[in-house]
Write an enzyme that holds these catalytic residues in place. Structure first.
Site, PDB file in Angstrom:
ATOM      1  N   HIS A 874      43.498  28.433  41.985  1.00  0.00           N
ATOM      2  CA  HIS A 874      43.738  27.139  41.788  1.00  0.00           C
ATOM      3  C   HIS A 874      43.229  26.195  40.738  1.00  0.00           C
ATOM      4  O   HIS A 874      43.245  25.468  40.232  1.00  0.00           O
ATOM      5  CB  HIS A 874      43.758  26.080  43.074  1.00  0.00           C
ATOM      6  CG  HIS A 874      42.280  25.912  43.503  1.00  0.00           C
ATOM      7  ND1 HIS A 874      41.643  26.978  44.492  1.00  0.00           N
ATOM      8  CD2 HIS A 874      41.523  24.853  43.249  1.00  0.00           C
ATOM      9  CE1 HIS A 874      40.429  26.017  44.666  1.00  0.00           C
ATOM     10  NE2 HIS A 874      40.368  25.048  44.109  1.00  0.00           N
ATOM     11  N   ASP A 925      44.612  32.860  46.913  1.00  0.00           N
ATOM     12  CA  ASP A 925      44.088  32.123  46.046  1.00  0.00           C
ATOM     13  C   ASP A 925      42.984  32.798  45.052  1.00  0.00           C
ATOM     14  O   ASP A 925      41.947  32.374  45.242  1.00  0.00           O
ATOM     15  CB  ASP A 925      43.564  30.744  46.510  1.00  0.00           C
ATOM     16  CG  ASP A 925      43.207  29.620  45.455  1.00  0.00           C
ATOM     17  OD1 ASP A 925      43.249  29.628  44.267  1.00  0.00           O
ATOM     18  OD2 ASP A 925      42.358  28.809  46.102  1.00  0.00           O
ATOM     19  N   SER A1021      34.740  24.802  43.861  1.00  0.00           N
ATOM     20  CA  SER A1021      36.028  26.106  44.016  1.00  0.00           C
ATOM     21  C   SER A1021      35.879  27.062  43.113  1.00  0.00           C
ATOM     22  O   SER A1021      35.335  26.951  41.662  1.00  0.00           O
ATOM     23  CB  SER A1021      37.304  25.229  43.609  1.00  0.00           C
ATOM     24  OG  SER A1021      37.595  24.259  44.597  1.00  0.00           O
TER      25      SER A1021
END
Length: 1069
Positions: A874, A925, A1021
């Protein structure tokens, strides 16, 4: 009797003529020596002037040939036409220089005049230190040519018309050394031990250095002694010391004799004062400047008794728009800027310190401006009660509220709605007319999302609850969020009030009951998006007791106008040939915001699909077309397209293809038009003959060229998988197999050597050989005898059996990984957490993405080899079309120290998103990122170990996380220093219970505390979840998603790396 000898040695009397000649000779000698001395001094002075001169300001001009039309209003600096165009051009110039090689020196720009001739623009540029006119001009031309600013879409500037010259205020001249550095005519440089007469050569600049004396002469008992100082420093009066020029008259004594803070030396030209002491006093810049006093900097130091604070009142404030008043908390180099004012009256300023520095930079040379008059007095904030600390109408400045130094911008104290956005209140709430004040988020258009914070003083513990009252204003379309949180030693930023959205052009009443168990602060946070919007506050007060029912109705949000077009396209659409052409909604006109459309493309069984985009134009990053191979929920990711086209054709491997189009709330573009065709083996290379090998790119090579130590495929795939442990296991030991003509042969022990073991371990991507031993064969072949050529290459000879049926069992060492060279005990947390030491996590990588010429840290990653990173899909989704916009920064500890010698920067040249990634379901992901050039391992750069395939990490085990993400919920920006934390792993079953809104799959792993408080957050992230085994650290998870940050019973969710080992290894070997 005299002899002739006696007469010869007798004295001859000197005539008056001889006396006159002797006197004339002596006068000529003295005059010549004087001329020589004066000439030498003049040469030295000119050399010193040349060495010491610095230019901080340049003046420029260019011609706009199209995009704007000249009109007489542009001659009026107060007209809307002038302000609008000047604002746009200043933004353009700022964007160009902030993305140039001069971004560290550049400060600001000022457009001050327009002239007719198309439109001729005159402007000033301000730099923190001297830069050449040539360099400034080159950077400006390059920025215009590269269309760095969005303003250049409509404006066309004649590059040949660009001219840059030094500002007249920057020429070096001789001036008296006081805190008023003014420009005068040149005079010889002399220095005396008398401070009142000290003079030197200085350059008046925006940063206002006080003087640049390099040489001084002092009288001593033995004569005159000359002290020479380096440029940028000057000597003390009565000591053998040189001190930096900017340390003179800064409030702190640096000379042993204290001469750098002498009140005679430092007295300002504004009012003759410098050091202000006592409980009250005055200072002013009244009726300035006189014709010979342009380029003046006046500085005052206010020093009162320890424990007191300082209040300043500005009775009048009417400066020229180029003149700036700066107020600092403290003195010396460590002082903190608390406010800058030009044109706007500061009103009352309170500084919670007994030391204040005030500087007034006068750049104008006009005599029509009054200047200012100010008084100061003291107060003791420890004597204030809670109500006095809170109550404020902002008519008396900011009262006892302070700006948050860690936010992104500042509150402004204003009276009426202001240019250029006009989204603020028409009047304040207190009086409802133009006489009162309120505070507002910045009135100019926002160019990014930002937080603006306002904090109270620490409030004392009360025996009963109190009610906080306030009035707030939130307008207009781009407004976002206002919240109030409580900050204390016991509470982590508890939000007690929050409003989101556009409440129109109204003042709204708010109240909240506060019942804290210790000292605390009240903090207002306003969050705004890009574009024009205003959040304002007024009439804040505190009363005893719980808040009663509000006497005012609850405000309602302004209805969001319905979109011009429906956001739901009405699908999913099932398309078959010949109905094979489709487009974004409203094509070729602009598509709607917040659109979500799905097209399922179908072909007959056995066929596949080719998708072609005839036209393609989307807003970059924010609006995307995602194409998947197969049906909507059982498909593989083929591509993510965004921005302007063209884009490549795509081919499915099945008879279905899914196209998904999504847009956000911002810019709308033309969209796309596409069509598809179906057929057999479209885009798929013809199969090779039986005696050929098919490369990954589809080309065919003779089977005999496979695994011959020379790459015949352009992609090297013929040499990619030539040796393995039996049955393709990923372990580090087993029977060895070689690929010969696409058939796997087991290696015999005959003639096996240590050198062959090391070479095989290297080919397997492992470390050196650990051990090898012969074992008896228990099965059929085929087999291969292995020998080593003189050049080190392996010679493979197929065989039906091995000598004495003996095979080789090889064990390789793992490559060095997961080892810290600099150790540190892990501290409590990332959100609100602890700083890591430099080198504590040498595999943690910061990923910066360049967008609109600005590099911004978006995500983290983990180094797994010298040229591959593992991150989250992502992070790169929407930003994968141009990998070179990503920069990986390795060995980083502090974002503010990107030039550290331990830091290595690498451009990313390839991004591979896992094909099973589904953004809507947040599954799989994970992504791989390849570095353009390999990195060398150091104490600060090391790879992390990868776990074994399907390796289990037991719930309850404590692991670690690290990153530069937000350390507070809604913090608005990443942290400077790398943070670290310990977190416990939890079972997927428990994670599913705590996150019922998501489907927690086997490809995920969760970690966090039930009580919350410790978690990864936005900006972390893609970074690692790390567990230690046998003194080595393993990449167990990749930071994926969560619900906000560090909430109780809301763990963080990570990609389970052990589920993707085979996929990761396909890139590494």
């Amino acid at each position: 009797m005299k002899s002739s000898r006696d007469e010869a040695v007798g004295h001859h009397s000197i005539s008056s003529f001889e006396v006159m000649l002797s006197a004339l000779f002596i006068m000529l000698m003295v005059f010549s020596i004087g001329l020589i001395a004066v000439s030498w001094l003049a040469v030295k002075e000119s050399e010193g002037d040349a060495a010491l001169g610095k230019s901080h300001e340049v003046r420029g001009t260019f011609k706009i040939t199209s995009g704007v039309t000249y009109n007489p209003n542009l001659q009026d600096k107060h007209s809307v036409d002038f302000k609008v165009l000047a604002f746009d051009l200043q933004q353009m110039i700022d964007e160009i220089f902030e993305s140039s090689s001069l971004k560290n020196e550049y400060e600001k720009s000022k457009v001050f005049q327009f002239e007719k001739g198309s439109v001729i623009v005159l402007f000033d540029l301000f730099f923190a230190q001297w830069v050449s006119d040539k360099n400034v001009k080159e950077e400006l031309i390059q920025g215009i040519e590269a269309n760095i600013s969005s303003q250049l879409v409509t404006l066309h500037i004649d590059l040949n018309s660009i001219d840059i010259t030094a500002s007249l205020s920057d020429f070096t001249t001789a001036v008296p050394v006081t805190t008023s550095d003014k420009l005068t005519t040149s005079s010889p440089m002399t220095t005396s031990a008398s401070l009142g007469n000290l003079s030197t050569t200085v350059a008046a600049t925006t940063s206002a250095p006080l003087c640049n004396l390099s040489t001084a002469t002092f009288a001593t008992t033995s004569g005159h002694v000359s002290i020479e100082c380096q440029p940028g420093s000057r000597p003390c009066a009565h000591a053998w010391n040189c001190v930096a020029t900017d340390l003179f008259c800064d409030g702190e004594v640096n000379c042993p004799d204290g001469s750098d803070e002498d009140t005679g030396l430092c007295a300002t030209a504004c009012d003759g004062r410098f050091l202000l002491t006592g409980d009250s006093g005055v200072f002013q810049a009244d009726r300035y400047p006189r014709p010979d006093e342009s380029g003046v900097v006046c500085r005052w130091i206010i020093r009162v008794n320890q424990g007191l604070s300082i209040r300043m009142n500005f009775g009048s404030f009417i400066p020229h728009y180029t003149d700036v008043l700066d107020i600092y908390e403290g003195i010396g180099p460590s002082k903190i800027l608390r406010g800058s004012f030009w044109e706007t009256d500061p009103g009352t300023i309170r500084i919670f310190s007994n030391l204040v520095t005030v500087t007034f930079l006068i750049k104008s040379d006009e005599y029509d401006y009054i200047g200012f008059n100010a008084t100061y007095s003291t107060f003791n904030n420890s004597e204030l009660n809670n109500y006095e600390k809170i109550d404020c109408t902002f008519d008396d400045g900011f009262c006892f509220w302070t700006q948050d130094l860690d936010d992104d911008n500042e509150w402004e104290r204003i009276q009426v709605t202001t240019f250029p956005c006009y989204t603020g209140p028409r009047f304040d709430h207190t009086y409802g007319n133009g006489s009162g004040f309120y505070i507002s988020t910045p009135t100019e258009q926002g160019w990014r999302s930002e937080r603006v914070g306002l904090s109270s003083l620490s409030l004392d513990l009360t025996s009963e609850p109190v009610c906080l009252h306030f009035w707030y204003y939130m307008c207009c379309e781009n407004v976002y969020n206002l919240n109030i949180h409580i900050s204390s030693a016991e509470t982590t930023d508890k939000i007690v009030f929050q409003r989101k959205g556009n409440y129109g052009r109204n003042w709204n009443y708010g109240q909240v009951t506060l019942n804290e168990t210790g000292e605390f602060k009240v903090v207002f946070n306003a969050f705004r998006n890009r574009g024009c919007s205003t959040i304002a506050l007024d009439d804040i007060s505190l009363t005893n007791g719980i808040c009663s029912q509000s006497p005012y109705p609850e405000p309602t949000l302004v209805p969001t106008p319905p979109p011009e077009l429906p956001t739901d396209c009405g699908g999913p659409f099932e398309l078959w040939e010949p109905n094979s052409t489709f487009s974004s909604p409203n094509f070729p006109d602009k598509y709607p915001n917040q659109a979500s459309c799905i097209w399922n493309l179908n072909a007959q069984r056995g066929k596949n699909i080719q998708l072609h985009f005839q036209e393609f134009d989307l807003e970059n990053i924010n609006d995307v077309v995602e194409v998947r191979d197969g049906g909507e929920f059982d498909s593989l990711l083929l591509a993510v397209y965004t921005g302007p086209g063209p884009v490549k054709d795509l081919f499915s491997t099945t008879n279905r293809m899914t196209v998904i189009f999504t847009t956000n709330m911002e810019t709308r573009r033309k969209g796309f038009k596409a069509n598809f065709t179906s057929g057999y083996y479209l885009g798929i290379p013809e199969p090779c003959q039986d005696d050929e090998f098919q490369c990954k790119d589809g080309n065919c090579i003779p089977l005999g060229n496979l695994c011959d130590s020379y790459p015949h495929c352009r992609d090297g795939s013929d040499e990619a998988s030539c040796v393995r442990f039996l049955n393709g296991t990923r372990s580090n030991n087993g029977l060895v197999q070689f690929n010969i003509h696409s058939i796997w042969h087991i290696a015999c022990a005959e003639n096996w050597t240590t050198q062959i073991s090391n070479e095989v371990c290297h080919l397997l991507g492992l470390g050196s050989a650990n051990s090898s031993m012969p074992i008896s064969s228990t099965g059929g072949g085929p087999f291969v005898r292995v020998n080593q050529a003189p050049n080190g290459s392996l010679i493979l000879t197929p065989s039906l059996q091995c000598s004495q049926d003996s095979l080789i069992l090889l064990q390789c060492n793992h490559k060095s990984c997961g080892e810290k060279k600099v150790t540190q005990k892990v501290s409590p947390k990332i959100v609100g957490g602890s700083d890591a030491q430099a080198g504590a996590w040498p595999w943690v990588v910061a990923l910066y993405h360049r967008d609109r010429s600005t590099d911004r840290l978006l995500c983290g990653a983990s180094l797994v080899s010298s040229d591959w990173l593992v991150s989250a899909a992502h992070c790169v989704y929407r930003r994968n079309l141009d990998p070179t916009r990503w920069t990986a920064v390795l060995g980083l500890h502090m974002q503010s120290n990107l030039t550290s010698p331990q830091v290595v920067r690498r451009v990313v040249d390839q991004i591979v998103i896992n094909p099973h990634y589904d953004r809507r379901r947040k599954v799989n992901d994970i992504a791989m990122m390849h570095l353009e050039f390999k990195v060398n391992y150091t104490d600060y750069i090391q790879p992390i170990c990868l776990p074994e395939e399907n390796q289990i990490f037991i719930p309850g085990r404590t692991c670690s996380i690290a990153g530069w993400g937000y350390d507070k919920i809604n913090a608005g920006s990443t942290v400077d220093v790398l943070k670290e934390a310990d977190v416990p792993l939890i079972s997927n079953e428990k994670c599913q219970q705590q996150l019922p809104e998501y489907n927690i799959t086997e490809s995920m792993i969760c970690a966090g505390y039930e009580e919350g408080g410790i978690d990864s957050c936005q900006g972390d992230s893609g970074g690692p979840l790390m567990c230690q085994e046998n003194n080595r650290w393993f990449l167990v998870g990749v930071t994926s998603f969560g619900v906000q940050c560090a909430l109780p019973n809301h763990p963080g969710v990570y990609v389970r790396v052990s589920q993707f080992i085979e996929w990761i290894h396909s890139f590494l070997h």
